[in-house]
Design a protein around this motif. Sequence first.
Motif, PDB file in Angstrom:
ATOM      1  N   ASP A  19      -3.372  54.698  29.472  1.00 13.90           N
ATOM      2  CA  ASP A  19      -1.992  54.325  29.211  1.00 13.90           C
ATOM      3  C   ASP A  19      -1.446  53.585  30.429  1.00 13.90           C
ATOM      4  O   ASP A  19      -2.146  53.376  31.418  1.00 13.90           O
ATOM      5  CB  ASP A  19      -1.153  55.550  28.831  1.00 13.90           C
ATOM      6  CG  ASP A  19      -1.005  56.572  29.947  1.00 13.90           C
ATOM      7  OD1 ASP A  19      -1.490  56.315  31.064  1.00 13.90           O
ATOM      8  OD2 ASP A  19      -0.398  57.626  29.700  1.00 13.90           O
ATOM      9  N   TRP A  20      -0.206  53.199  30.382  1.00 10.23           N
ATOM     10  CA  TRP A  20       0.385  52.395  31.450  1.00 10.23           C
ATOM     11  C   TRP A  20       0.407  53.151  32.770  1.00 10.23           C
ATOM     12  O   TRP A  20       0.292  52.551  33.826  1.00 10.23           O
ATOM     13  CB  TRP A  20       1.794  51.934  31.059  1.00 10.23           C
ATOM     14  CG  TRP A  20       2.786  53.051  30.938  1.00 10.23           C
ATOM     15  CD1 TRP A  20       3.081  53.786  29.834  1.00 10.23           C
ATOM     16  CD2 TRP A  20       3.592  53.577  31.996  1.00 10.23           C
ATOM     17  NE1 TRP A  20       4.023  54.740  30.120  1.00 10.23           N
ATOM     18  CE2 TRP A  20       4.359  54.638  31.439  1.00 10.23           C
ATOM     19  CE3 TRP A  20       3.744  53.264  33.337  1.00 10.23           C
ATOM     20  CZ2 TRP A  20       5.260  55.370  32.198  1.00 10.23           C
ATOM     21  CZ3 TRP A  20       4.647  54.000  34.087  1.00 10.23           C
ATOM     22  CH2 TRP A  20       5.392  55.030  33.515  1.00 10.23           C
ATOM     23  N   THR A  23      -2.986  52.747  34.412  1.00 10.50           N
ATOM     24  CA  THR A  23      -3.108  51.386  34.940  1.00 10.50           C
ATOM     25  C   THR A  23      -2.276  51.231  36.210  1.00 10.50           C
ATOM     26  O   THR A  23      -2.748  50.677  37.206  1.00 10.50           O
ATOM     27  CB  THR A  23      -2.672  50.355  33.882  1.00 10.50           C
ATOM     28  OG1 THR A  23      -3.489  50.530  32.717  1.00 10.50           O
ATOM     29  CG2 THR A  23      -2.812  48.936  34.395  1.00 10.50           C
TER      30      THR A  23
END
Length: 176
Positions: A19-20, A23
Amino acid sequence: MTHGMRTDTHSPHLGGDRDWRDTATRYALVPLRLFLGITFIYAGLDKLTDSAFMKDSGAGSIGDMMRGVRDSSALPALVDMALESPVAFGYAIALGELAVGIGTLLGLLTRLAALGGALISLSLWLTVSWAADPYYYGNDLPYLMAWTPLLLAGAPLLSVDAALRARRRQRTGEYR
Protein backbone atom coordinates in the motif's frame (compact mmCIF):
# COMPACT_ATOMS: atom_id res chain seq x y z
CA MET A 1 -7.91 -16.88 17.59
CA THR A 2 -9.61 -13.51 17.75
CA HIS A 3 -11.78 -11.78 15.21
CA GLY A 4 -10.41 -11.18 11.73
CA MET A 5 -9.04 -7.81 12.84
CA ARG A 6 -5.49 -6.96 11.81
CA THR A 7 -3.21 -5.66 14.52
CA ASP A 8 -0.03 -5.23 12.48
CA THR A 9 0.71 -1.90 10.89
CA HIS A 10 2.36 -3.03 7.66
CA SER A 11 1.47 -5.64 5.11
CA PRO A 12 3.89 -8.57 4.80
CA HIS A 13 4.60 -8.02 1.06
CA LEU A 14 4.56 -11.76 0.37
CA GLY A 15 2.19 -11.52 -2.55
CA GLY A 16 3.59 -8.24 -3.74
CA ASP A 17 0.77 -6.32 -2.03
CA ARG A 18 2.04 -2.93 -1.08
CA ASP A 19 0.00 0.00 0.00
CA TRP A 20 1.05 3.64 -0.07
CA ARG A 21 2.52 3.40 3.44
CA ASP A 22 4.88 0.64 2.38
CA THR A 23 5.95 2.62 -0.66
CA ALA A 24 6.44 5.77 1.42
CA THR A 25 8.53 3.80 3.91
CA ARG A 26 10.74 2.41 1.16
CA TYR A 27 11.36 5.86 -0.35
CA ALA A 28 11.60 7.79 2.94
CA LEU A 29 15.35 8.48 2.66
CA VAL A 30 15.24 9.79 -0.92
CA PRO A 31 14.13 13.36 0.00
CA LEU A 32 16.82 13.49 2.70
CA ARG A 33 19.45 12.33 0.19
CA LEU A 34 18.31 14.96 -2.31
CA PHE A 35 18.36 17.75 0.26
CA LEU A 36 21.73 16.87 1.78
CA GLY A 37 23.33 16.08 -1.59
CA ILE A 38 22.20 19.30 -3.26
CA THR A 39 22.98 21.40 -0.17
CA PHE A 40 26.52 20.04 0.22
CA ILE A 41 27.25 20.38 -3.51
CA TYR A 42 26.03 23.97 -3.36
CA ALA A 43 28.07 24.68 -0.20
CA GLY A 44 31.23 23.28 -1.77
CA LEU A 45 30.77 25.16 -5.05
CA ASP A 46 29.88 28.35 -3.18
CA LYS A 47 33.15 28.21 -1.27
CA LEU A 48 35.22 27.32 -4.34
CA THR A 49 33.78 30.18 -6.40
CA ASP A 50 33.90 32.85 -3.67
CA SER A 51 37.19 34.66 -4.18
CA ALA A 52 36.91 36.43 -0.81
CA PHE A 53 36.43 33.14 1.08
CA MET A 54 39.63 31.45 -0.07
CA LYS A 55 41.99 33.99 1.50
CA ASP A 56 44.10 34.11 4.65
CA SER A 57 42.54 37.40 5.71
CA GLY A 58 40.05 40.02 4.68
CA ALA A 59 36.28 40.45 4.81
CA GLY A 60 34.53 37.12 4.27
CA SER A 61 37.76 35.10 4.32
CA ILE A 62 38.16 31.65 5.85
CA GLY A 63 41.09 32.97 7.87
CA ASP A 64 39.14 35.81 9.48
CA MET A 65 36.18 33.53 10.11
CA MET A 66 38.38 30.97 11.89
CA ARG A 67 40.14 33.65 13.94
CA GLY A 68 36.71 35.03 14.89
CA VAL A 69 35.44 31.71 16.25
CA ARG A 70 38.66 30.49 17.83
CA ASP A 71 37.99 31.65 21.39
CA SER A 72 34.33 30.56 21.43
CA SER A 73 34.78 27.11 19.88
CA ALA A 74 34.61 23.85 21.80
CA LEU A 75 37.93 22.75 20.27
CA PRO A 76 40.25 25.75 19.88
CA ALA A 77 43.08 23.34 19.01
CA LEU A 78 41.15 22.28 15.90
CA VAL A 79 40.76 25.92 14.90
CA ASP A 80 44.48 26.51 15.54
CA MET A 81 45.29 23.58 13.25
CA ALA A 82 43.08 25.09 10.53
CA LEU A 83 44.71 28.48 11.03
CA GLU A 84 48.14 27.05 10.19
CA SER A 85 46.95 27.07 6.58
CA PRO A 86 43.46 28.57 6.34
CA VAL A 87 43.29 28.47 2.54
CA ALA A 88 44.24 24.78 2.41
CA PHE A 89 41.66 24.12 5.13
CA GLY A 90 39.06 26.05 3.11
CA TYR A 91 39.81 23.96 0.02
CA ALA A 92 39.68 20.75 2.08
CA ILE A 93 36.25 21.64 3.46
CA ALA A 94 34.92 22.76 0.06
CA LEU A 95 36.20 19.69 -1.80
CA GLY A 96 34.98 17.46 1.03
CA GLU A 97 31.51 19.00 0.83
CA LEU A 98 31.52 18.55 -2.94
CA ALA A 99 32.54 14.87 -2.71
CA VAL A 100 30.02 14.17 0.05
CA GLY A 101 27.25 15.92 -1.89
CA ILE A 102 27.95 14.06 -5.14
CA GLY A 103 28.22 10.70 -3.37
CA THR A 104 24.97 11.32 -1.50
CA LEU A 105 23.05 12.58 -4.51
CA LEU A 106 24.13 9.66 -6.70
CA GLY A 107 23.91 7.15 -3.87
CA LEU A 108 27.51 6.13 -4.50
CA LEU A 109 29.32 4.83 -1.41
CA THR A 110 26.47 6.45 0.49
CA ARG A 111 27.47 5.34 3.96
CA LEU A 112 30.99 6.63 3.42
CA ALA A 113 29.62 9.91 2.05
CA ALA A 114 27.27 10.17 5.05
CA LEU A 115 30.21 9.56 7.39
CA GLY A 116 32.11 12.35 5.64
CA GLY A 117 29.10 14.66 5.87
CA ALA A 118 28.66 13.84 9.54
CA LEU A 119 32.33 14.52 10.27
CA ILE A 120 32.23 17.84 8.40
CA SER A 121 29.05 18.82 10.27
CA LEU A 122 30.55 17.72 13.59
CA SER A 123 33.74 19.69 13.04
CA LEU A 124 31.79 22.79 12.02
CA TRP A 125 29.47 22.42 15.03
CA LEU A 126 32.39 22.13 17.44
CA THR A 127 34.13 25.15 15.94
CA VAL A 128 32.04 27.61 13.94
CA SER A 129 28.55 27.21 15.40
CA TRP A 130 29.44 26.07 18.93
CA ALA A 131 28.74 29.50 20.43
CA ALA A 132 25.17 29.67 19.09
CA ASP A 133 22.87 30.35 22.02
CA PRO A 134 20.52 28.64 22.39
CA TYR A 135 22.26 25.66 20.78
CA TYR A 136 19.45 24.99 18.30
CA TYR A 137 20.15 28.29 16.52
CA GLY A 138 23.34 26.75 15.15
CA ASN A 139 22.71 24.92 11.89
CA ASP A 140 25.51 22.35 12.01
CA LEU A 141 24.03 20.16 14.76
CA PRO A 142 20.80 19.45 12.80
CA TYR A 143 22.93 18.58 9.76
CA LEU A 144 24.94 16.18 11.91
CA MET A 145 21.70 14.49 13.01
CA ALA A 146 20.38 14.44 9.42
CA TRP A 147 23.38 12.38 8.29
CA THR A 148 22.64 9.65 10.85
CA PRO A 149 19.84 7.84 8.94
CA LEU A 150 21.97 7.73 5.78
CA LEU A 151 24.95 6.51 7.77
CA LEU A 152 22.83 3.69 9.21
CA ALA A 153 20.76 2.72 6.15
CA GLY A 154 22.77 3.85 3.16
CA ALA A 155 20.82 4.37 -0.06
CA PRO A 156 18.74 1.25 -0.67
CA LEU A 157 16.76 2.73 -3.58
CA LEU A 158 17.38 4.93 -6.60
CA SER A 159 21.14 4.80 -6.14
CA VAL A 160 24.34 3.54 -7.70
CA ASP A 161 24.84 1.46 -4.52
CA ALA A 162 21.48 -0.31 -5.06
CA ALA A 163 22.25 -0.93 -8.75
CA LEU A 164 25.64 -2.40 -7.90
CA ARG A 165 24.11 -4.55 -5.16
CA ALA A 166 21.44 -5.86 -7.56
CA ARG A 167 24.08 -6.58 -10.18
CA ARG A 168 26.16 -8.52 -7.64
CA ARG A 169 23.12 -10.53 -6.56
CA GLN A 170 22.25 -11.30 -10.16
CA ARG A 171 25.79 -12.44 -10.87
CA THR A 172 25.93 -14.72 -7.83
CA GLY A 173 22.39 -16.01 -8.26
CA GLU A 174 21.31 -14.67 -4.89
CA TYR A 175 17.66 -13.63 -4.74
CA ARG A 176 16.12 -11.39 -2.21
